[in-house]
Design an enzyme around this catalytic site. Structure first.
Site, mmCIF file in Angstrom:
data_model
loop_
_atom_site.group_PDB
_atom_site.id
_atom_site.type_symbol
_atom_site.label_atom_id
_atom_site.label_comp_id
_atom_site.label_asym_id
_atom_site.label_seq_id
_atom_site.Cartn_x
_atom_site.Cartn_y
_atom_site.Cartn_z
ATOM 1 N N THR A 13 0.939 -1.045 -0.167
ATOM 2 C CA THR A 13 0.087 0.065 -0.013
ATOM 3 C C THR A 13 0.704 1.183 -0.029
ATOM 4 O OG1 THR A 13 -0.185 0.134 2.433
ATOM 5 C CG2 THR A 13 -2.010 -1.148 1.231
ATOM 6 N N GLY A 14 0.355 2.246 -0.479
ATOM 7 C CA GLY A 14 1.177 3.493 -0.581
ATOM 8 C C GLY A 14 2.222 3.334 -1.233
ATOM 9 N N SER A 15 2.483 2.566 -2.414
ATOM 10 C CA SER A 15 3.732 2.277 -3.156
ATOM 11 C C SER A 15 3.918 3.220 -4.507
ATOM 12 C CB SER A 15 3.650 0.899 -3.472
ATOM 13 O OG SER A 15 2.666 0.208 -4.076
ATOM 14 N N GLY A 18 8.016 7.094 -2.679
ATOM 15 C CA GLY A 18 8.719 7.069 -1.348
ATOM 16 C C GLY A 18 9.297 5.770 -0.951
ATOM 17 N N GLY A 20 7.622 3.292 -0.151
ATOM 18 C CA GLY A 20 6.592 2.033 -0.493
ATOM 19 C C GLY A 20 7.151 1.667 -2.081
ATOM 20 N N TYR A 149 0.132 11.678 15.649
ATOM 21 C CA TYR A 149 0.747 10.910 14.901
ATOM 22 C C TYR A 149 1.395 9.743 15.564
ATOM 23 C CZ TYR A 149 4.598 9.076 11.868
ATOM 24 O OH TYR A 149 5.464 8.157 11.543
#
Length: 255
Positions: A13-15, A18, A20, A149
């Site tokens: 996920t989120g690849s 960055g 990922g 966070y």
């Protein structure tokens, strides 16, 4: 060392960018079938083009609808689920609103939980499956800033531990990888601006020792090193590693 990842399916996920993106590229290099995820179709497709392979999937996994869309595009549960997506948000105790706290929980906890919940029943039936969550070393030594966070990432630690107990007796292995500071273009650019003010030097080689002055190895981790750790945990070589929070920060946090 053969990690035996050839032919394995993996969703990162989120690849689309960055760390990922580097993780997805590393899986591809090992012969895995990678699903490259972004929130929008064009960013996922651009990431696939950048790393030269993979299947683009998209959806906002901070929402039930987006998570369902990604699940449908992936189809059968992947052999390896890497919950890499997450994001920080600046804020202080007096300034962060309820909405800010809830947004951090949606981003850093429920985004992972939604994907796990959807794929878990099928993964239970596999002889071997892996779930790897991405946290932060900061949960061991949270700062005063950004409490929402760090609290959310702390919840991800306990969620990972709970899941590891839930899948006891199955072929699923669950772990958390918690990086400290990582050398990314954004991090490097920020410190180079500071270096210009402080007179640290003009190159990263000159600047990094100042950045990492309190880190025992005197440098910060690379994205490729985080990816290497994730791939090892995804492999059959790591079958005895389960329910762990593995820190990769150059020894910055004394445990």
């Amino acid at each position: 060392m053969d990690l035996e990842l050839g032919g394995k399916s993996v969703l990162v996920t989120g690849s689309h960018r960055g760390t990922g993106l580097v993780i997805a590229a590393a899986f591809l290099h090992e012969g895995a079938r990678a699903f490259v995820h972004g929130f929008e179709q064009d960013e996922a497709q651009s990431a696939v083009a950048e790393i030269g392979g993979g299947t683009a999937v998209f959806g906002d996994i901070r929402t039930e609808e987006g998570a369902a869309a990604v699940t449908e595009q992936v189809g059968a549960a992947p052999d390896i689920l890497v919950n890499n997506y997450g994001a920080a948000s600046g804020g202080r105790w007096e300034a962060a609103s309820d909405a800010d706290w809830l947004a951090m929980y949606e981003t850093n906890v429920l985004s992972a939980q939604r994907m796990i919940r959807r794929f878990l029943p099928e993964m239970r039936e596999r002889q071997s499956a892996r779930i790897i969550n991405l946290g932060t070393a900061g949960t061991l030594a949270p700062a005063a800033r950004n409490p929402h966070y760090y609290s959310a990432k702390g919840a991800l630690v306990t969620m990972t531990s709970s899941l590891a107990q839930e899948v006891a007796g199955t072929g699923i292995r669950v772990n958390l990888v918690s990086p400290g500071m990582i050398r990314t273009p954004e991090v490097e650019a920020g410190y180079m601006r500071r270096a210009a003010r402080e007179g640290w030097g003009d190159t990263w080689e000159e600047v990094e020792p100042h950045v990492a002055a309190r880190i025992p190895i005197r440098r910060i981790a690379r994205r490729e090193e985080v990816a290497d750790l994730v791939l090892f945990l995804a492999s059959s070589r790591a079958d005895a590693i389960h329910g762990q929070n593995i820190i990769i920060d150059g020894g910055a946090i004394a445990r």
